[in-house]
Enzyme design. Sequence first.
Site, PDB file in Angstrom:
ATOM      1  N   HIS A 809      44.682  40.865  35.609  1.00 30.07           N
ATOM      2  CA  HIS A 809      45.615  41.218  36.676  1.00 30.07           C
ATOM      3  C   HIS A 809      44.931  41.003  38.017  1.00 30.07           C
ATOM      4  CE1 HIS A 809      47.665  43.929  33.521  1.00 30.07           C
ATOM      5  NE2 HIS A 809      48.289  42.764  33.621  1.00 30.07           N
ATOM      6  N   HIS A 906      40.102  46.681  33.694  1.00 33.49           N
ATOM      7  CA  HIS A 906      41.308  46.720  34.530  1.00 33.49           C
ATOM      8  C   HIS A 906      41.133  47.703  35.673  1.00 33.49           C
ATOM      9  CE1 HIS A 906      44.538  44.634  32.115  1.00 33.49           C
ATOM     10  NE2 HIS A 906      43.527  44.617  31.278  1.00 33.49           N
ATOM     11  N   GLU A 991      39.823  51.271  32.494  1.00 35.59           N
ATOM     12  CA  GLU A 991      40.600  51.355  33.730  1.00 35.59           C
ATOM     13  C   GLU A 991      39.766  52.024  34.807  1.00 35.59           C
ATOM     14  OE1 GLU A 991      43.750  50.400  34.189  1.00 35.59           O
ATOM     15  OE2 GLU A 991      44.662  50.258  32.187  1.00 35.59           O
TER      16      GLU A 991
HETATM   17 ZN   LIG Z   1      45.654  45.802  34.608  1.00 37.76          ZN
END
Ligand SMILES: [Zn+2]
Length: 1106
Positions: A809, A906, A991
Amino acid sequence: VRRPNMSMVLMLFGQLEKLNRESMLVDPEIARQITAKVLHLIQTQEKTRKEIMSKGSSGMEVILATLEVSSRLIGVCVCVCVSLSVPGGGRRIGVFVSKGGTGILLQLVISASKESPPSEEVMLQLHSVLAKVGPKDRKFGVKARLNGALNVTVNLLKQNLQNHKLLLPCLLVLQVYSSNTVNAVSLGKNGVVELMFKIIGPYSKKNTSLLKVSLDTLGALLKSKTNARRAVVHVPVLLYIYHDWHRNDTCHRHILIRKGILGCLKNITNIKLGRKAFIDADGMRILYNTSTECLPVRTLDPLINTSSLIMRKCFPKNRLPLPTIKSVFHHQLLRVPAGGPVAQLYNQPLGVDDVVDESDDNEDAEAENEVEEKDHHNDDIETDINKLRPKETHSRPFEELKIYERFFMELSEDFQVMQYIFLSAPKSHRQIIVPTAQALPLKNHTAAPLQGECPHPATVPPLDLDTINITKDQDGCGDHTHSRPHPGHNRQSPILGGEGAVLQVPDTALLLPLHDPDLYVEMVKSTCSVPQFSEVAYPDYFGHVAPTFREHILERVYGVQRTKIFQDIERLIHPNDILDKVVYDLDIQSCPVIDGGESLKFNSQFESGNLRKAVQVRKFEYDLVLNSDINSNHYHQWFYFEVSGMRVGAPYRFNIINCEKSNSQFNYGMQVLMYSVQEAISGRPRWVRTGTDICYYKNHFSRSSIAAGGQKGKSYYTMTFSMTFNHKDDVCYFAYHYPYTYSTLKMHLQKLEALRTPQTYLREDVLCETLGGNSCPLLTITAMPESTSNDQICQFRNRPLVFLSSRVHPGETNASWVMKGTLEFLMGSSPLAQSLREAYIFKIVPMLNPDGVVNGNHRCSLSGEDLNRQWQNPSPELHPTIYHTKSLLQYLAAIQRAPLVFCDYHGHSRKKNVFMYGCSLKETVWETNISATSCELHEDLGYRTLPKILSQMAPAFSMASCSFVVERSKEATARVVVWREIGVQRSYTMESTLCGCDQGKYKGLQIGTRELEEMGAQFCVALLRLKRQTSPLKLRNHAHLLDVESDLMETRCKVSSTYLLEDEEQSFMEEVDYSAESGDEPDNDPNTADNHLSDSESNKHRDSLT
Ligand SMILES: [Zn+2]
């Protein structure tokens, strides 16, 4: 006859029961006497009350049975109930309800109504106690309706409009009835809405409590849209009454009445007709003016907040100032899959205005069904047990996977020849041909740029005064004669003023060993972008030296959001103050010429930049519009742009007006990042957290249903911040998070390669080409074998694999900073790093989505899709990086060398700290009610080891935020597919917060690159500990580390908050009504407490970034 152990009251009940059985034969007077004695005992003895309310006591039932026998006893029976329920407050009422008290009271109401005429005293008493009991009983509304009590109350009300003494308790009960939707509709049909308008009126000192209750009841009734329609005609009256109370209630004694009126308006304006009536009745001006007058008095805040909520709802919807919401830049795919997002986007008929819908209101006939108490269980949890088991069959034949062998030379290396190549030729790169998206000849990415590398060779761009330019010659060879440090004769530095002045590039070589400005520019030349960027942003060129001071999570200043919203509303009230001057616009060929000094200059035509348009609204205020991800029409969140031409000390306000998420960490202390070139050349090249008056709220720009997944009536959100600049002639950059471009990655990789020692085995392959013509690097890092002896070679080849990836992302730049920390540690010279390299073979894809990063996307690749939803069935043409990364893993599985750990880095935009998501069959099953026998649930708890170790050593890491529950919406993510299809038990998403930490050493601080890089390094150290704990000798013992029971309890309690993100984002000083359709001031009424987010909003909340 009293038995020795029997209490007085029990004996009396016994007598009553006996009388009830004999019913007709007995004189009711005896029953009355006994009941009166019971009442006396209850009223005088706490002990007795407790006894009747205790478990197993049938006292209440006896009272009711007595009543059935003789309705003449109603008075005394009511008294018993009242005495039982009222004294002692809330807890006792709870017991009363749980013992069936509500039902008994309601039956008493029915019985009393059958007396003719009904006793006013009894009705008064009954309704008084019902008004207290009702709110404590969740099923109260349903019970009352089924019982028939609803109509009794309504009739009583209609017949006693002048009897204020009786009216009050009846209205209170009605208010409780109305909180049930079905009841509200039924009461509306019975004329109760009209009835309420007969009771309420302009300012008067009389009967204020009656008025207050009527308004609250009316407010509750108007939550039903059917009722709201009935009340539309009364909007002018309500506004008049509100204004009247505002004017006369100068001592503010009746804030609750004023609030009640606003509550009614708030609910009526939930429907389109209501909003229209409000505007027609000049509601905007009335509420704006009254609110402005209320501002100095803090206690009037609830009025201002509700007013602002109503005004925002009624504010006429604007369209975004764009010709289309499709991304400005289009990338032609070689094959556009029919029905895919790109086909949908570009197959709209010509002339369709995709910016706004005509039918822009979600007011379809609403189903006013009964909404029973909803369980807050997460319906996204995977319940199909077959999807929680390893996939048995390998879908691809080994023959097909065999070509990936070349990426795993270390598994067959014998080092008899290799040693020479590896140790003495550090720049050895072998040509590797793999199937790629465009079947272009592959190149080695560190070599000089090849001819015709980019699909569209850039033409020589005009020179720009504010950014570093690189120009690409026709033959594709880069040239940066115009770049700083020597600006070149054509450029005049706005910073330095003089022609030919030399820019002082900050010397950061010592502080940033992986950064080199010249090398960065070299890297940019071989980076292909869809807009064909020809400029380099200063921050990427100079580099970022993390500040040494602490950057605290910002405490929200009271009233910020309100102030901002009022400024927005003033645009409507004072339209002449608005400039509406476009100062930057990618949609038109030539950006507007900016007149000297009156406006800021904007730019974002450099790698990762994505500003589409800037409109000067007022002298120091700008609306900014972000570009959509390429080949898409939404995903606006990431931003990176440049500002110059500022005035020192002026209070600038910036509004990013097309944000999409319903809430943001900008409401919880996160600041934007700013980089000042003046600061950089003064020796402080760094991004700093900055901006004041930051908030995030729903605005008045309507969102086309085309971009909102078919949902109509949605709005965009504004992220606003204020800023005063300190330097004259500065060039400043603003970003959502610390930028980390693809060119930066390439630079870091080259510098890392130079750090290699003879003990380090580092190989860099090109995994594949992306759609945009960039290469996707794959790194292999391990230790060279100590010798070429068989034993050593064998140990070398058999090291377990660790597979890492990040930046699928593009907007989650923090993931790249964590990855940088990991890579730097792995390539480091510390003994720990050496042990780690000796322990594992690392396979790393540091940037899974280079095109997205280059082009300033937030979420997608050039295919217009989220690559982390393509892992189940990636297409080699559309998702090459995912296809080939998955193939590598499939190859490993096929040769029985599946990695010990897989982790995809992420960034998380809604939560604080760093944490992991993993996959556990057991924990998923426990969260649901799938029936599965325990033998089917055999599962090693090893997946918890790594996060547990991390939580013990990495200060930013929080075990409590981890979750191992498999969700349906995540079934196509890397983590779930690698777990299920490749069979990697330790398959994770890690994350990292974009905001900061709320626990551990960094509690209260915003996260910076230092902490992110540290996290990446700690991850490595944790792997070393994992190695020690999973070595064959310790394998049996690693359980000691896992206090599974307590951990599970801890996480299971948190599980719901993982999904219902509002938990994470609650409570601070100012109530955030970021969703104008909901979210009034905090409300303790259990019936409305979970209405703070509409259903569609709460679903959106689950759509977390992973
Ligand atoms: Zn992500």
